[in-house]
Design a protein around this motif. Structure first.
Motif, PDB file in Angstrom:
ATOM      1  N   ARG A 162     -21.022   0.238 -11.903  1.00 19.98           N
ATOM      2  CA  ARG A 162     -20.799  -1.089 -12.459  1.00 19.98           C
ATOM      3  C   ARG A 162     -22.098  -1.706 -12.975  1.00 19.98           C
ATOM      4  N   MET A 163     -23.186  -1.387 -12.295  1.00 22.21           N
ATOM      5  CA  MET A 163     -24.484  -1.925 -12.716  1.00 22.21           C
ATOM      6  C   MET A 163     -25.038  -1.190 -13.931  1.00 22.21           C
ATOM      7  N   ASP A 164     -24.494  -0.003 -14.213  1.00 22.39           N
ATOM      8  CA  ASP A 164     -24.977   0.783 -15.346  1.00 22.39           C
ATOM      9  C   ASP A 164     -24.425   0.176 -16.639  1.00 22.39           C
ATOM     10  N   LYS A 165     -25.266  -0.398 -17.454  1.00 25.78           N
ATOM     11  CA  LYS A 165     -24.862  -1.045 -18.693  1.00 25.78           C
ATOM     12  C   LYS A 165     -25.161  -0.186 -19.917  1.00 25.78           C
ATOM     13  N   LEU A 210     -20.653   0.583  -7.246  1.00 24.11           N
ATOM     14  CA  LEU A 210     -21.589  -0.482  -7.619  1.00 24.11           C
ATOM     15  C   LEU A 210     -22.632   0.035  -8.605  1.00 24.11           C
ATOM     16  N   TRP A 211     -23.075   1.249  -8.379  1.00 23.99           N
ATOM     17  CA  TRP A 211     -24.072   1.829  -9.284  1.00 23.99           C
ATOM     18  C   TRP A 211     -23.507   1.988 -10.697  1.00 23.99           C
ATOM     19  N   ASP A 261     -29.169   1.183 -23.566  1.00 25.37           N
ATOM     20  CA  ASP A 261     -28.498   0.002 -23.032  1.00 25.37           C
ATOM     21  C   ASP A 261     -27.577  -0.588 -24.099  1.00 25.37           C
TER      22      ASP A 261
END
Length: 755
Positions: A473-476, A470-471, A713
């Motif tokens: 996946r959240m890292d953009k 999840l971490w 980002d």
């Protein structure tokens, strides 16, 4: 497109000329393609990154499994095996009703349902409560001692016994073993003795109940068979008497055969009638066809040979007449002779047709008469056969009744004999046998320490993997090499790796080897310079960084091999803290290595840092030149410890930044530094935060966009790209900074470079 075209260098000038527009990647000419596919996954890097998280969750899971064993009461499981034997009494055995596999399986399922019945289990519990004694305490392992320390509630032995029996009753189960006549009975309990005693008592109680039921069944079977034998014998005598009276009333003339004379005659008449009907139908069809056909078409329908012959001769004569009429008149004797012959033959043909029609009608009448006669004869014969069949049916029914009663009577005599034999068998020889009695288990089957601890460890690992997933996946952010190329569709000129700290040295170092005063000011990968020589030191990490900047320089300078490199390059980033100052400092050092004169211009009017990197005074710089406008070209740059590398500090802060950037002095300044230096690098502020970088880009040949791995980002990178595209500013490419290279890739470089 907005781009500055500078004059070509004078003969003898070794400085590089300005570049054509075709060298650059123009943002407006490219299409932004979203990163539809993720870059390759480095599992080893992810493992190293989340190793502490994985270890903590694995240890926590193992601890949870350990304490779950300590808090849960041990449960023991006992089992016993019962064999379902074939019954010694099998009613109507010769009829094939019993003895097959299906009945055997039904019998086993029936026994299982009886074992699970509430009334039977109630009797077993009553017996156990009377016979069972309180069990002694068991277990003295580490979990038992820990459990006794953690739990303060204690129960008396009778309460423990009652609890153990209740658990055994609640967990009791009986199930068949496939392919056998074995039933497995199991139960769980908090006491091994109670578990074994419950299973054995239940098995013995069921065997005793089965034996008693078998004795009662044998007794009832004997009584029932005696009554049925007497009743069947009386019925048999009555049936035999009725059969004898029927034979006598028929005069003893009835003989039951499969084929009687009347039956044979009836079948013969039936065959002849079928043939006559078929003949009559054919002749009727022919007669009706002739009757419905017009007189002119009758000769074509009839199959008589003479009629067909007359038709053929008439047709031949008509052809001859037609031939003669083509050359002769109708009054010619030859023509008249042929017509006379035709008329005579036609009269003869009509007579033959009339005779043939009469013959067909006569044949039809004869066939119809024969059919009527045979039908009447068949009806008479069928009535006679039906009367005899009624008598035969009565005789067959009486005889079949006698035979059935005889077979039933014989079968009952055989069963009565078997019942008498079975009644003499001892009660202990029943249909249920205890094959494998239960013994008290030595160890509990749950909780299992190894299994619980392993399961807790695996659960912790899976949970940590889920959190890491999840971490990630959240890292953009832009993380890996090639990601910016896919995201922005622009060249990725270089990848600058990060270097692990050595010994007690901090992770981030300034270019000259001194620690950063503010972690936010200097991030990314830095390499120490030898201030005495002006080149990177010989440490493997420094050499790796140096080569990464040399690769970036080669990509920047060579392009596709046929175009000239840019001379004024603006280095910026989407946001602060992404390492643009680091990149411009090291890139300037790499350029100076090539023998060019290089100027690094500090274009950050709000947070200038180049003078700190190179340990220079910031008392005079770019702001003074733009405000005063009277500086000599000799003052455009301060010499550093690196040969050929000059730095122009930003200078004292000024409150009129817009005036300086929009003024005419800045244009004259860039024209002069182009003439003095081979390459000019501009350290510009972040392009998304202030407009200074966009204004300075007007005087550059192209922009180098710095992206920090794991920090920049994707949306910010796209916004920066879009801003450059809207400004029509040439974009040379991107540099990925602070990339965490794998140990294998670094070791491969060390092995190669450490020759």
């Amino acid at each position: 497109m907005r781009h500055l075209n500078h004059d070509q260098p004078e003969p003898g000038n070794n400085r590089l000329p300005a570049l054509p527009n075709s060298y650059f990647v123009q943002p407006g000419e490219l299409t932004i393609e979203p990163a539809s596919s993720s870059p390759g996954i480095d599992y080893w890097h992810l493992l190293r990154k989340y190793l502490i998280l994985l270890s903590l969750f694995a240890v926590a899971g193992a601890a949870a499994g350990f304490f779950s064993v300590a808090f849960l009461n041990p449960v023991y499981q006992s089992r016993a095996l019962l064999e379902v034997q074939a019954p010694t009494v099998t009613l109507f055995k010769n009829s094939g009703v019993s003895g097959n596999d299906e009945v055997s399986q039904v019998n086993i399922q029936t026994q299982i349902q009886l074992l699970r019945s509430s009334s039977f289990l109630r009797r077993v519990m009553e017996r156990l409560q009377l016979e069972t004694v309180p069990p002694p305490p068991v277990q003295n392992d580490i979990f038992s001692r820990l459990r006794r320390r953690l739990t303060t509630n204690t129960q008396d032995p009778m309460a423990l016994m009652t609890s153990g029996l209740n658990v055994a009753l609640a967990t009791f189960d009986a199930r068949p073993i496939n392919g056998t006549r074995i039933i497995e009975i199991t139960c769980d309990s908090t006491s091994p003795d109670i578990a074994a005693n419950f299973v054995n008592t239940l098995a013995n109680e069921y065997i005793e109940q089965n034996s008693q039921g078998r004795a009662q069944n044998l007794q009832q079977t004997s009584q029932w068979l005696s009554g049925q034998l007497e009743e069947t014998r009386n019925k048999l005598q009555e049936a035999q008497q009725h059969l004898q009276e029927f034979v006598q009333s028929s005069g003893n003339l009835f003989v039951l055969q499969d084929n009687t004379l009347d039956n044979s005659k009836l079948r013969q008449l039936q065959g002849e009638l079928s043939a006559i009907q078929a003949d009559r139908i054919a002749k009727q069809a022919k007669y009706e066809l002739v009757a419905k056909t017009s007189p002119e078409a009758l000769p074509g329908v009839l199959e008589d040979i003479n009629v067909r012959g007359y038709q053929t001769r008439i047709a031949d004569l008509r052809r001859e007449a037609a031939v003669l009429k083509t050359t002769l008149t109708p009054d010619n004797p030859k023509v008249k002779k042929i017509e006379v012959q035709i008329n005579e033959l036609q009269i003869t043909l009509n007579k033959e047709v009339t005779a043939e029609i009469q013959r067909i009608k006569n044949d039809y009448d004869v066939a119809l008469r024969r059919e009527k006669l045979l039908s009447a004869d068949y009806t008479k014969q069928a009535s006679q056969v039906s009367a005899e069949a009624t008598k035969a049916s009565q005789y067959s029914g009486l005889k079949r009744e006698v035979e059935t009663l005889q077979q039933t009577y014989s079968a009952m005599l055989l069963q009565a004999n078997e019942s008498n034999i079975n009644s003499s068998v001892p009660l202990g020889m029943g249909t249920i046998r205890l094959v494998d009695p239960s013994t008290p288990p030595a160890k509990p089957y749950k909780p299992r320490p190894a299994l619980n601890i392993a399961f807790g460890t695996m659960a912790g690992l899976f949970l940590s993997v889920g959190i890491a997933f999840l971490w990630e996946r959240m890292d953009k952010s832009v993380r890996t090499p090639g990601h910016s190329r896919t995201l922005l569709n622009v060249p990725e000129l270089g990848v600058i790796p990060s270097i692990e700290p050595r010994g007690s040295r901090p992770a981030w170092r300034l270019l000259l080897g001194r620690e950063s005063r503010n972690a936010g000011e200097m991030v990314g990968s830095e390499v120490s310079l030898d201030t005495r020589v002006g080149f990177w030191d010989s440490a493997p990490a420094s050499q790796l960084l140096a080569d990464s900047f040399r690769v970036t320089l080669a990509s920047l300078m060579l392009g596709n091999g046929t175009r000239r490199p840019p001379r004024v390059i603006l280095v910026t980033s989407p946001g602060a803290g992404e390492g643009k100052t680091t990149i411009v400092s090291n890139l300037g050092t790499a350029l100076a290595e090539t023998g060019r004169s290089v100027l690094i211009l500090d274009g950050d009017f709000r947070r200038p840092r180049l003078h700190k990197v190179f340990d220079l005074a910031d008392t005079w710089g770019l702001t003074n030149i733009l405000e005063e406008g009277s500086a000599a070209p000799e003052r455009f740059g301060l010499l550093t410890t690196v040969p050929g590398l000059f730095v122009m500090p930003n200078g004292p802060k000024s409150g009129s930044i817009s005036k300086m950037l929009y003024g005419s002095e800045i244009r004259r300044f860039f024209q002069m530094v182009r003439e003095k230096y081979d390459i000019v690098l501009i350290d510009a502020p972040p392009i998304l935060e202030v407009a200074d970088g966009r204004l300075l880009a007007e005087f550059a040949d192209g922009v180098l966009l710095v992206l920090r791995s794991g920090v920049t980002d994707r949306v910010a990178a796209l916004q920066a790209y879009q801003q450059l595209s809207e400004d029509q500013t040439p974009l040379l490419g991107t540099v990925l900074n602070d990339f965490k290279a794998t140990r294998r890739s670094r070791q491969g470089y060390y092995n190669y470079a450490g020759r």
